[in-house]
Each structure stands twice: as structure tokens, then as C-alpha cells.
Design a protein around this motif. Structure first.
Motif, PDB file in Angstrom:
ATOM      1  N   VAL A 120       0.809  -1.221   0.000  1.00  0.00           N
ATOM      2  CA  VAL A 120       0.000   0.000   0.000  1.00  0.00           C
ATOM      3  C   VAL A 120       0.841   1.268   0.000  1.00  0.00           C
ATOM      4  O   VAL A 120       0.318   2.376   0.116  1.00  0.00           O
ATOM      5  CB  VAL A 120      -0.991   0.012   1.192  1.00  0.00           C
ATOM      6  N   ARG A 140      -5.011   4.137   3.461  1.00  0.00           N
ATOM      7  CA  ARG A 140      -4.200   3.013   2.990  1.00  0.00           C
ATOM      8  C   ARG A 140      -3.953   2.008   4.115  1.00  0.00           C
ATOM      9  O   ARG A 140      -3.918   0.793   3.875  1.00  0.00           O
ATOM     10  CB  ARG A 140      -2.875   3.520   2.424  1.00  0.00           C
ATOM     11  N   PHE A 143      -7.034  -0.046   4.346  1.00  0.00           N
ATOM     12  CA  PHE A 143      -7.048  -1.062   3.288  1.00  0.00           C
ATOM     13  C   PHE A 143      -6.159  -2.244   3.675  1.00  0.00           C
ATOM     14  O   PHE A 143      -6.563  -3.404   3.547  1.00  0.00           O
ATOM     15  CB  PHE A 143      -6.543  -0.473   1.972  1.00  0.00           C
ATOM     16  N   ALA A 144      -4.958  -1.935   4.139  1.00  0.00           N
ATOM     17  CA  ALA A 144      -4.018  -3.001   4.495  1.00  0.00           C
ATOM     18  C   ALA A 144      -4.573  -3.865   5.624  1.00  0.00           C
ATOM     19  O   ALA A 144      -4.450  -5.095   5.603  1.00  0.00           O
ATOM     20  CB  ALA A 144      -2.677  -2.384   4.906  1.00  0.00           C
ATOM     21  N   TRP A 174      -5.041   4.180  -7.535  1.00  0.00           N
ATOM     22  CA  TRP A 174      -4.294   3.218  -6.722  1.00  0.00           C
ATOM     23  C   TRP A 174      -5.163   2.018  -6.365  1.00  0.00           C
ATOM     24  O   TRP A 174      -4.740   0.864  -6.472  1.00  0.00           O
ATOM     25  CB  TRP A 174      -3.785   3.913  -5.467  1.00  0.00           C
ATOM     26  N   LEU A 175      -6.411   2.279  -5.939  1.00  0.00           N
ATOM     27  CA  LEU A 175      -7.296   1.188  -5.547  1.00  0.00           C
ATOM     28  C   LEU A 175      -7.577   0.262  -6.725  1.00  0.00           C
ATOM     29  O   LEU A 175      -7.511  -0.964  -6.590  1.00  0.00           O
ATOM     30  CB  LEU A 175      -8.610   1.746  -5.008  1.00  0.00           C
ATOM     31  N   MET A 178      -4.566  -1.848  -7.388  1.00  0.00           N
ATOM     32  CA  MET A 178      -4.322  -2.813  -6.332  1.00  0.00           C
ATOM     33  C   MET A 178      -5.292  -3.992  -6.424  1.00  0.00           C
ATOM     34  O   MET A 178      -4.895  -5.154  -6.290  1.00  0.00           O
ATOM     35  CB  MET A 178      -4.458  -2.143  -4.964  1.00  0.00           C
TER      36      MET A 178
END
Length: 352
Positions: A120, A140, A143-144, A174-175, A178
Motif C-alpha cells: 500500500v 491506505r 485497506f491493508a 491506486w485502488l 491494487m
């Protein structure tokens, strides 16, 4: 389908939050639940997560009915709008929390957490506390933490709502990258159309507890199937009598008509009208600079339309009389929507 909802109903007293909701989501897809406030999208997400329970219907994950399966046993990661980080824990400890609850060996926790922190983009910030991070960095971490237990399904409730516009734009890209890299099936709630269009593989539009339409961003945008979708998507302006714009087919029993900005061409009198046989006069009421374009608010009779004009074109002024040409119009008949093309120009010659 990896996630399926079959005839889901959810009531809060006399209020019907979900009304016969049915849809399926393929494995590995990133899907947006999009709709106005109170449309039922968050209720759907919370029922999938196991935080709310339907009054009737079935929720299936990977082919198994999970209605009676506790939230902690569904293999789901959940990212909240408010981050929900533990403020007295470091970044490392926040990400590790779920694994520690599961009593994963410490050596495995350390390896997994460090992998995720690097994934992330927060390597080197492991010992910082949430109040030492920016909003984007805190999200982030959230998310992690959600990804730490290797969930098969990731749910996100308006994940970018609390972040400023510039960082939100960066996190969208980014999302999407990922999720594509990890291949985890993901569902996120949003009321932001641009966000849904940019990030999602598919969009599910909700309204008054019902699913209005499901499809790719292009399908939903270009081909709205219902009156609500036509009126909701794409900054539409409602017009009172679309036949005044000339050379459009007259549809019997049409209820309403909507025109999007990209359907409108505004030309100065000095430029000559665009498709003279169908152009009508309008008056510029407002001009807004939108970075790469000018947004025009133009009055045509009793109608207020929005149009766009390139910065490389001659400037139009407030109060100026202009020619207005409408390429397309959505009309609604009951709950259905229909796209009409201006008969003055063939579809392949339209220049928007």
C-alpha cells in the motif's frame, strides 16, 4: 457468480430499505453500488458483510448461503469511511490487529504485515501513529488492515468520502490497480458518479431500495434502461417540451425528457448554426471555467440547459444570443427510458 443476492428484502419498521434486490457479481470484479442518499446501497453492503440481516431472501458467497453465518466467519474484509483505526496503535499494530485476534503465529504476522505495508506504499511508516499520517495514508492503512486476513471478498463503504479531492483522485487509481493485482472480489459504495465510472468494472444503480440497472460504466451511462437512471446519470437537464428542438421523433405517452451537456452544441451567431434545420436560439445565462472546458448555462425558451465549449473556441459572453443544437434526448415512458437521435444528422456524423 461469486456473490449473489436473491430476492432480498430488508425493513426498518415501516421503511423498506431493500425491496426485492437480486444481482450477481463475478469473482475478481470491482463493483460499485451507486445511488443517492437513502437509496439502500449501504444496507446492501452491510447485509453482505453480516452486519445486518435480511428479512427474507438469500445471500450467497462462493455458492454458499451465508444468511446465518456470523460476520467474522464470512471471510470478508471491510473498509469503513471513517478509517476506524486504533489511534493508540502504530501502523504496524493496526494492520496486525485482525491476525492477532485469529492467533496467527507472530512470525507469520510480521511477514504478512510488512508485505501489506509495502503493497500500500507505506514502507518506512510502520512505527507512526494515525495522527502522524495524512488522510490518504490513514485510508491506505485501513485497506491493508482489511486485506491482512486474506479475505475472499473486500467491502468498502464510501472509502474516499473523508479525503480531499486531489488525494481522492490518486487513491482511485491506486485502488483500481491494487484490486486488479490482488484479484480479490470487491464491492464499494459511493454516491460519486465520476468515482464509480473511473474505478468500477461494473456499476449497480440503486434507488428507493431497488436495483435500477447493472452493467459496465459505458453500458449504464450510454444506455440507461429506466427513467431514474436517465435522470440520475450524467448531469442531465429536464426539458418541458422536447419537440420544440425540431427533427426529433415524437413519442406517444412520453412523460419527461432529459438532455445531457454532451448532447448540446452551442455556436455563436458569427459562426453560423450547427445543422441549421434543427438549431434553435438560446441566451447564455452563466459561464463557468472548468479547467479544460467552459461550462455554459443556456436558456432556450422555458428550458435551462448545460453545455460545454472548448477553450480553443471563441469565448461566449453572459447575455449573448446563440444557436443551440441538440444531438440526442432521453425520453421516459413510465419507468422506462428511451434514447432519441436528432433526425437532422446521422449517428456516425455526430461530433461531440
Amino acid at each position: 457468480m461469486y456473490v449473489e443476492l436473491k430476492h432480498i428484502n430488508k425493513n426498518y419498521g415501516s421503511f423498506k430499505a431493500s425491496d426485492d434486490v437480486s444481482f450477481g457479481i463475478e469473482q475478481g470484479k470491482l463493483v460499485a453500488l451507486l445511488g443517492p442518499s437513502g437509496s439502500g446501497k449501504t444496507t446492501i453492503l452491510r447485509m453482505i458483510a453480516g452486519l445486518e440481516h435480511p428479512n427474507s431472501g438469500e445471500i450467497l458467497i462462493d455458492g454458499k448461503v451465508v444468511n446465518d453465518v456470523p460476520a467474522t466467519k464470512r471471510g470478508i474484509g471491510f473498509v469503513f469511511q471513517s478509517y476506524a483505526l486504533f489511534r493508540y496503535m502504530t501502523v504496524f499494530d493496526n494492520v496486525a490487529f485482525g491476525l492477532e485476534v485469529q492467533k496467527v503465529p507472530k512470525s507469520e504476522i510480521k511477514k504478512r504485515v510488512l508485505e501489506l505495508i509495502e503493497l500500500v506504499g507505506l514502507k518506512g511508516l510502520e512505527k507512526r501513529y494515525p495522527n502522524q499520517l495524512s488522510g490518504g495514508q490513514r485510508q491506505r492503512v485501513a485497506f491493508a488492515r482489511a486485506l491482512a486476513p486474506n479475505p475472499k471478498l473486500l467491502l468498502l463503504d464510501e472509502p474516499f468520502a473523508a479525503i480531499d479531492a486531489k488525494v481522492r483522485q490518486e487513491l482511485r487509481s491506486w485502488l483500481k490497480g491494487m484490486i486488479q493485482k490482488l484479484g480479490v472480489t470487491s464491492i464499494f459504495v459511493t454516491h460519486d458518479q465520476d468515482e464509480a465510472i473511473e474505478v468500477a468494472d461494473e456499476i449497480i444503480i440503486t434507488n428507493h431500495g431497488r436495483v435500477e440497472q447493472k452493467g459496465s460504466p459505458i453500458e449504464v451511462y450510454q444506455n440507461p434502461e429506466t427513467a431514474f437512471t436517465a435522470s440520475f446519470f450524467g448531469q442531465p437537464a429536464q426539458v418541458k417540451d422536447y419537440t420544440q428542438f425540431k427533427t426529433f421523433e415524437e413519442v406517444k405517452n412520453a412523460d419527461k425528457a432529459f438532455v445531457r451537456p454532451e448532447f448540446v452544441r452551442v455556436t455563436k451567431k458569427s459562426e453560423g448554426p450547427f445543422y441549421d434545420s434543427s438549431a434553435v436560439e438560446g441566451v447564455i445565462e452563466q459561464v463557468f471555467f472548468r479547467g479544460n472546458t467552459l461550462e455554459l448555462v443556456v436558456r432556450v425558451g422555458d428550458n435551462i440547459l448545460t453545455a460545454r465549449r472548448g477553450l480553443d473556441e471563441e469565448i461566449v459572453e453572459v447575455g449573448e444570443v446563440v444557436d443551440v443544437f441538440i444531438y440526442r434526448i432521453f425520453v421516459t415512458i413510465g419507468s422506462e427510458a428511451r434514447l432519441l437521435q436528432n433526425q437532422a444528422v446521422r449517428e456516425e456524423s455526430v461530433r461531440i
